[in-house]
Design a protein around this motif. Sequence first.
Motif, PDB file in Angstrom:
ATOM      1  N   VAL A   1       0.855  -1.187   0.000  1.00  0.00           N
ATOM      2  CA  VAL A   1       0.000   0.000   0.000  1.00  0.00           C
ATOM      3  C   VAL A   1       0.889   1.234   0.000  1.00  0.00           C
ATOM      4  CG1 VAL A   1      -1.956  -1.103   1.155  1.00  0.00           C
ATOM      5  CG2 VAL A   1      -0.163  -0.017   2.522  1.00  0.00           C
ATOM      6  N   THR A   2       0.316   2.337  -0.434  1.00  0.00           N
ATOM      7  CA  THR A   2       1.029   3.610  -0.474  1.00  0.00           C
ATOM      8  C   THR A   2       0.798   4.364   0.823  1.00  0.00           C
ATOM      9  OG1 THR A   2       0.741   3.732  -2.862  1.00  0.00           O
ATOM     10  CG2 THR A   2       1.292   5.763  -1.727  1.00  0.00           C
ATOM     11  N   ALA A   3       1.850   4.955   1.340  1.00  0.00           N
ATOM     12  CA  ALA A   3       1.704   5.806   2.520  1.00  0.00           C
ATOM     13  C   ALA A   3       0.776   6.973   2.196  1.00  0.00           C
ATOM     14  CB  ALA A   3       3.073   6.316   2.963  1.00  0.00           C
ATOM     15  N   ASN A   4       0.166   7.535   3.232  1.00  0.00           N
ATOM     16  CA  ASN A   4      -0.735   8.668   3.042  1.00  0.00           C
ATOM     17  C   ASN A   4      -0.635   9.591   4.246  1.00  0.00           C
ATOM     18  OD1 ASN A   4      -2.532   7.515   5.075  1.00  0.00           O
ATOM     19  ND2 ASN A   4      -3.231   6.100   3.467  1.00  0.00           N
ATOM     20  N   GLU A   5      -1.543  10.548   4.353  1.00  0.00           N
ATOM     21  CA  GLU A   5      -1.440  11.532   5.432  1.00  0.00           C
ATOM     22  C   GLU A   5      -1.751  10.929   6.798  1.00  0.00           C
ATOM     23  OE1 GLU A   5      -5.911  13.445   4.840  1.00  0.00           O
ATOM     24  OE2 GLU A   5      -4.101  14.618   4.422  1.00  0.00           O
ATOM     25  N   ARG A   6      -2.405   9.755   6.831  1.00  0.00           N
ATOM     26  CA  ARG A   6      -2.661   9.086   8.104  1.00  0.00           C
ATOM     27  C   ARG A   6      -1.533   8.132   8.473  1.00  0.00           C
ATOM     28  NH1 ARG A   6      -8.364   6.308   8.243  1.00  0.00           N
ATOM     29  NH2 ARG A   6      -7.517   5.760  10.306  1.00  0.00           N
TER      30      ARG A   6
END
Length: 694
Positions: free
Chosen positions: A509-514
């Motif tokens: 999965v791609t990292a995100n703001e959470r």
Amino acid sequence: MFFSTLPLYGQNVRGLILDDQTKEPLIGAYITNKNTSKTIVTDQFGSFIINASKENNTSLRISYLGYRTLDTTITSTISPLVIGLTPKVTLPTIEIVSKDSERHVRNELAIANIPVALLNALPSLAGETDPIKSLQLLPGIAAGVEGTADIYVRGGTPDQNLILLDGAKIYNANHLFGFLSPINPSLVKNVKLHKSGFPARFGGRLSSVLEIETEGGNKSEWETTLGIGLINSRFQVSGPLKKGRSSISIGGRTAHLSLLNFIAKNEESFQTYAFYDLNLKANWQYGKSNISLALFRNYDRTVVAQNTVRTPLQGIFDYGNITGSARWSFALNKKFTLTSLLTGNYYSYRAKEELSISEEIAEITSNISTIRELDAKLRLRGYLNNNLILETGLEGSLRRINPRNVESTNESLSVGFRPEENSQDLAAFADVTLDVTNCLALQTGLRIQNYFLPGNPGHNATFTYLEPRVNLSYSLNEKATLSTSYTRMSQGLHMISNNFIGIPTNLWVTANERVIPIRGTQFSFGGGYNSKKFNLAIDAYYKTAKNVIDPLPGVGFFQSSTENWENDISAGGENQIRGIEFFYQHKRDRLFGWVTYNLVWNRIKYDEINNGEWYFRQFDRRHDLSIVTGYRLNNKWQLLANFVLNSGFRLTLPVATRYDGLSNSIIPVYRERYNGKTPIYHRMDVTFRACLKI
């Protein structure tokens, strides 16, 4: 101003090192200027630039494992040089180059150049050699579950290793449930592993960078090679497109299906397994330009059928990579070389289940996960003078990840999944390599890494990190060296489910703001002693990583929903790794080999797991010992053996059980995570190797 005042000792001379018979470039050949004692290595095209004296002739010593060492003298007017090395007709002594001899800058154990002779000689599963599994016998590298090709580099996880095949990224480097890697050993030309002090041109992973280059083909004549093994058969065809200037190489492997039926096929049940991999590479050399094109495909497929149950079941599981790379190198002048690299990767896995409701009706459900990636890199490298090398460039990536997509003919099945995620990576980097004095060498670099990542609907997350790298080396004398390094790295990808076997149930999965990118720091200090009879090196390191993720207790992602995977993981983990590596190599003519020992402490802490207290990770392998030895019986026969011993894996064991009246079953009670270990493991492999003329 400081660099501009450095004196120029001569002029740069460009050259090319080739196999004298096949005219194929030799990657990683060593060229030593005997006048100044400076050593450099050839690049992916066999090219090099060396500073030669203007007034006097320059004496060079050129060496490459498996080839006769060449001593030659050049004049300052000869450029470009084309030098051919002659292969040895006898079996060579296997020697690991445990340092980067281009400049005595890196730690003795920071980089390992793995000779192809080593890859082809070490004992392996059913006689099948493997380039990635051979790395498990080197310092700082622990094996995954016995028999698998996964590696844990200095306490890192498998997803923290950047694997580059001809410059293209490889995901899930496993064949046959992990017992083999998808890299065909007969096509491997050079293997280089970075464990610390990473050059600034590399980014996106925390633990290691593994560069694998395949053969480009014979430029003199066409040749065909066939091999039959217990597990698979392989072939290679190579030859010149234009004699002396361009070549092509095609190779592949396929499994023996009849030998890979783990359960005998009958009317009631069966299981089959098949895999193949294909490599194609072409090289062109025109004037100052070198062009290389490479394609790669690996594929694994297993089919399981069970007809004895009331509802007949058939399962299909397949996965693989498709990669391509185009590399162009152009000599701007005698000092600077410009290299561009364009790569693409498509990785997918599918788990398909088919239930036969009746003879006419079947219920089919498929879980599919994919990664699409396009990467471009531009690099400028210049030899400003005899003591100073400058390297700078840009890199950009476009990535689209589908963690899981569920397709089913059962309309009542409702499994949430995350739509495709897009992300962009941009980076600028620069490295300066400087011989400050005859004893002190410095390499310092900076990478500016930017991640543009998806966040919640309507929001986008952007992260920019400064990643400095410093390597310092001091030569006490001609044989002894002290070195230290400091590195900052980041990783914008997460793997949200881990297993100990080589099937790709792991989801990317791609990292995100959470769940923000992982950031890591590594500091190492060591020393080495290199003589004609033996090598000795010891290195201590300390690594930290922040924003590490792990599934919450009781959560598994193999069949569960990934629609809101952020709610099922614990983010913000803090990882600390301490370790010591020991390496001793014996280099006598008849009896040779090496001993490696790794001592590692690997612990982690999450707020939501283990009551917020530190605990050792499942990747904590406290002790890891490898002994590799070989004895040359004569010029044709060698006896080789290796012995490995390591601590067991960490396990989470129940501390008690309780009775559940509603389900009328016994339920285990868990308290601390990874509170137990499997027993100590050891193994010895022995092989005879012969070089016979038929």
